[in-house]
Design a protein around this motif. Structure first.
Motif, PDB file in Angstrom:
ATOM      1  N   ILE B 245      -7.046   2.716   7.881  1.00  0.00           N
ATOM      2  CA  ILE B 245      -7.075   2.569   6.378  1.00  0.00           C
ATOM      3  C   ILE B 245      -5.950   2.994   5.182  1.00  0.00           C
ATOM      4  CG2 ILE B 245      -7.095   4.432   4.456  1.00  0.00           C
ATOM      5  CD1 ILE B 245      -9.762   5.441   6.169  1.00  0.00           C
ATOM      6  N   PHE B 246      -4.069   3.151   6.159  1.00  0.00           N
ATOM      7  CA  PHE B 246      -3.184   2.962   5.554  1.00  0.00           C
ATOM      8  C   PHE B 246      -2.873   1.883   5.406  1.00  0.00           C
ATOM      9  CE2 PHE B 246      -2.407   8.098   6.732  1.00  0.00           C
ATOM     10  CZ  PHE B 246      -2.769   8.232   5.196  1.00  0.00           C
ATOM     11  N   PHE B 247      -3.133   0.854   6.440  1.00  0.00           N
ATOM     12  CA  PHE B 247      -2.503  -0.624   6.965  1.00  0.00           C
ATOM     13  C   PHE B 247      -3.509  -1.537   6.049  1.00  0.00           C
ATOM     14  CE2 PHE B 247      -0.857   0.201  11.190  1.00  0.00           C
ATOM     15  CZ  PHE B 247       0.464  -0.170  10.841  1.00  0.00           C
ATOM     16  N   ASP B 264       1.678   1.065  -7.118  1.00  0.00           N
ATOM     17  CA  ASP B 264       2.191   1.736  -6.511  1.00  0.00           C
ATOM     18  C   ASP B 264       1.714   1.735  -5.066  1.00  0.00           C
ATOM     19  OD1 ASP B 264       5.140   3.417  -7.483  1.00  0.00           O
ATOM     20  OD2 ASP B 264       3.773   4.373  -5.881  1.00  0.00           O
ATOM     21  N   ASN B 265       2.842   1.901  -4.255  1.00  0.00           N
ATOM     22  CA  ASN B 265       2.570   2.083  -2.460  1.00  0.00           C
ATOM     23  C   ASN B 265       2.568   3.228  -1.849  1.00  0.00           C
ATOM     24  OD1 ASN B 265       3.450  -0.358  -0.800  1.00  0.00           O
ATOM     25  ND2 ASN B 265       5.499   0.513  -0.372  1.00  0.00           N
ATOM     26  N   VAL B 266       2.928   4.197  -2.653  1.00  0.00           N
ATOM     27  CA  VAL B 266       2.512   5.981  -2.426  1.00  0.00           C
ATOM     28  C   VAL B 266       1.626   6.013  -3.223  1.00  0.00           C
ATOM     29  CG1 VAL B 266       2.863   8.190  -3.131  1.00  0.00           C
ATOM     30  CG2 VAL B 266       5.478   6.928  -2.716  1.00  0.00           C
ATOM     31  N   MET B 267       1.517   5.282  -4.138  1.00  0.00           N
ATOM     32  CA  MET B 267      -0.620   6.146  -4.712  1.00  0.00           C
ATOM     33  C   MET B 267      -1.601   5.449  -3.792  1.00  0.00           C
ATOM     34  SD  MET B 267      -0.517   7.649  -8.080  1.00  0.00           S
ATOM     35  CE  MET B 267       0.474   6.931  -8.458  1.00  0.00           C
ATOM     36  N   LEU B 271      -4.625   7.454  -2.271  1.00  0.00           N
ATOM     37  CA  LEU B 271      -5.596   6.778  -2.091  1.00  0.00           C
ATOM     38  C   LEU B 271      -6.692   6.947  -1.316  1.00  0.00           C
ATOM     39  CD1 LEU B 271      -6.550   4.616  -5.704  1.00  0.00           C
ATOM     40  CD2 LEU B 271      -6.853   6.794  -5.467  1.00  0.00           C
ATOM     41  N   GLY B 272      -5.667   5.785  -0.060  1.00  0.00           N
ATOM     42  CA  GLY B 272      -7.028   6.113   0.877  1.00  0.00           C
ATOM     43  C   GLY B 272      -6.904   7.491   1.639  1.00  0.00           C
TER      44      GLY B 272
END
Lengths: 259, 400
Positions: B245-247, B264-267, B271-272
């Motif tokens: 999911i992160f990928f 944004d990356n962190v966002m 969410l994931g």
């Protein structure tokens, strides 16, 4: 509402001839099992009806059809002029007219006694909190346990819990009270305290339907007794007639087994 | 009922035999009662002593803990600019303030947790490697905690004040850390270290909870569209590893989004993690819903409550109470799973550890680094499970 608040001293009210519950040709199946077979019954306002019968005879199922807890497949039920149908509005109207007391009490274990009783009046009848609590305390007084108001159901004895359950049903100020084996889960020494409350309620003129195994209560309080067996009404009559002079063989058999 | 009924004259009370608490008796009875138990005891004892000895020797004499002290700021907040550190301290002060208020209001578990928090602050104040400005800030935090505790104890008991307070403090904290145009913006790629770990975990746990409840209710719904959507969602998510999911959030999501819109990356990772945890939360809540006897629904119906009222007042409060242990378990595992974001290029506590150990100045110090971050994870996870056990006790879960 006037009737529920009448005191014992007033004594029994004359029974009216006004029909409040009308059941016509009720049939119900659980899967392939035919549990209610063409049940017809009319109950007058203020009448106390006791339903007897062996276990599995359909008496609990029948009483649960009256407020729509069990849907019926055939027949017609009318409560105080409102027909019970699949329409949610009708079911809600009928549930406002009827209070119910269960064998297992079914109090809400995470709420105090007073919250249990005021929940319905506050959220369904939109009563102000103070008024609802005043009514709840009066009802607790009436069922004899005013000092338990702030405890949780788990801290009360079975008999006290069942009396709270009666108070909770009465708080909605119903026209009809349904009792589904209210004393069957109680220890013997607690049965009397619940029956006393029910007797007082009967004398105050409440229309009551009681499924019970308490023969003494049936004989003393009932205006009429209905005997269920195998999903049908076998015999109906006053306590005297039914206990002392039963007509039907199955009634005689049932009475011989329990008396 | 008040009549004192005595069926039998009570006999004189006999005290129960007092249990003996001698350690020697206990050992003889449990550890040395047969020859093979004696053998096992000696073997296990020897093994424990030798492991304990080597571990302690390593920790006390061989390990070079300077790597932790020298990189402490990196472990905590990563590359967050030093000139803007006051913003993190202020955000922390707000959280400390609310913590103190809640501890003052609720006492019990919150009070115990604030002891742990004070201990952490104190240790950092006396630690030799803490910078002087940080010591001042930490002392301020400690004073804030005590001060707000007394405020919390003074004001009348009110859950509402606490809930509103926490709800307001979270956006303020984010404002301090991110900026949102009011303060100069600090990009999320420098949100690192323990701060990132805690923020990921907090967002995933807090947001997944309501989503999980909705999914669980949806799954038990009678409406087929809602029901099968929820079933499909839960089963889909539960069938995919979190790392996948992160990928997908990192690589695939940008492809699907309309051009110009970027998240944004962190966002994306937040969410994931949230949607992943929500699926598991939903199954936990469903377990709780199933534990409610049918009589509760019937009783609610007969007093005229509608389905929404029945769910809010009768069913959910009981169901959630029953599953506190599983919810906390889920939260702890989510907290630890945030370390997977290091693989997709975010620099959380584990990510910082990776970069510190590859710093040429600290070559060969990876053991110290990993032991340290394991300890940090343990302290936080243990605090969570400790508070869960206390909450269970105070609510009487499992005692009914």
């Amino acid at each position: 509402m006037v009737q529920t608040q009448r005191n014992i001293e007033v004594g029994p009210l004359p029974k009216t001839n006004e029909t409040i519950i009308k059941c016509e040709g009720i049939n119900k199946w659980f899967g392939d099992m035919h549990v209610l077979k063409d049940v017809n019954l009319t109950i007058n306002k203020g009448e106390v009806l006791v339903i007897l019968g062996p276990s599995g005879s359909g008496k609990s199922t029948f009483i649960r059809t009256i407020n729509g807890l069990e849907p019926i497949q055939q027949g017609h039920i009318e409560i105080d002029g409102v027909s019970l149908s699949h329409d949610l509005k009708d079911i809600e109207a009928i549930r406002k007219e009827t209070g119910m007391v269960f064998q297992q009490f079914n109090l809400f274990p995470h709420m105090t006694i007073i919250k249990n009783i005021t929940l319905g009046p506050i959220w369904v009848k939109k009563k102000p909190k103070a008024k609802a609590e005043k009514l709840a305390r009066e009802l607790l007084e009436r069922v004899g346990i005013p000092e338990q108001a702030d405890k949780y159901p788990g801290q009360l004895s079975g008999g006290q819990q069942q009396r709270v359950a009666i108070a909770r049903a009465l708080a909605m100020q119903p026209e009809i009270m349904l009792f589904d084996e209210p004393t069957s889960a109680l220890d013997p020494e607690m049965i009397k305290e619940v029956l006393d409350v029910m007797k007082e309620l009967a004398r105050s003129g409440m229309t009551m339907l009681c499924v019970t195994h308490e023969m003494g209560f049936a004989r003393e309080v009932a205006d009429r007794i209905v005997l269920f067996d195998g999903g049908e009404i076998i015999e109906t009559g006053t306590p005297e007639k039914l206990f002392d002079n039963p007509q039907h063989e199955r009634t005689k058999l049932f009475l011989s087994q329990i008396l | 009922m008040s009549v004192d009924l005595k069926l039998v004259e009570a006999k004189q009370m006999i005290a129960p035999p007092s249990p003996s608490f001698s350690i020697w008796d206990w050992m003889r009875k449990n550890l040395f009662n047969t020859w093979y138990n004696m053998l096992l005891t000696l073997l296990a004892g020897g093994l424990l002593i030798s492991i304990g000895y080597t571990t302690l020797t390593w920790v006390l004499t061989e390990a070079q803990w300077a790597v932790i002290g020298d990189n402490y700021k990196l472990f905590m907040v990563g590359q967050y600019p030093i000139t803007a550190l006051w913003r993190i301290w202020s955000a922390l002060a707000i959280l400390t303030f609310m913590f103190g208020i809640s501890a003052g209001t609720f006492k019990g578990t919150m009070l115990r947790l604030s002891y742990i928090l004070s201990a952490i602050y104190l240790i950092h104040i006396v630690a030799p490697f803490t910078a002087n400005t940080s010591k001042i800030w930490l002392t301020a935090q400690l004073v804030m905690l005590v001060f707000s505790y007394f405020i919390g104890a003074k004001i009348p008991y009110s859950k509402r004040i606490n809930i509103v307070g926490w709800a307001i403090s979270i956006p303020i904290v984010l404002l301090f850390i991110h900026g949102f145009g009011i303060l100069p913006a600090i990009r999320t790629n420098v949100w690192n270290g323990l701060m990132l770990t805690l923020m990921l975990a907090a967002v995933a746990i807090i947001l997944s909870f309501p989503i999980g409840i909705l999914l669980a209710l949806g799954r038990t719904s009678k409406l087929p569209v809602i029901k099968y959507f929820c079933v499909g969602y839960i089963e889909l998510i539960r069938g995919i590893p979190l790392i996948t999911i992160f990928f997908m959030a990192q690589v695939l999501l940008p492809l699907f989004l309309p051009t110009g819109l970027t998240i944004d990356n962190v966002m994306r990772v937040m969410l994931g993690a949230t949607f992943f945890t929500a699926a598991y939360m939903a199954e936990n809540v469903r377990g709780g819903l199933q534990s409610i006897p049918n009589g509760q629904y019937e009783a609610a119906k007969t007093i005229g409550l509608n389905p929404v009222q029945t769910t809010t007042f009768i069913i959910l409060p009981q169901a959630l109470r029953a599953i506190i242990p599983t919810i906390v378990g889920q939260s702890i595992s989510m907290f630890k799973d945030t370390s997977l974001v290091a693989i997709v290029g975010l620099v959380d506590l584990l990510g910082i550890a990776q970069s510190v150990k590859s710093n040429p100045d600290f070559l060969g110090r990876h053991m110290e680094v990993y032991v340290f971050i394991a300890f940090v994870y343990w302290v936080i996870a243990y605090s969570m499970s400790y508070s869960s056990r206390r909450i269970e006790k105070s609510l009487g879960v499992g005692e009914r």
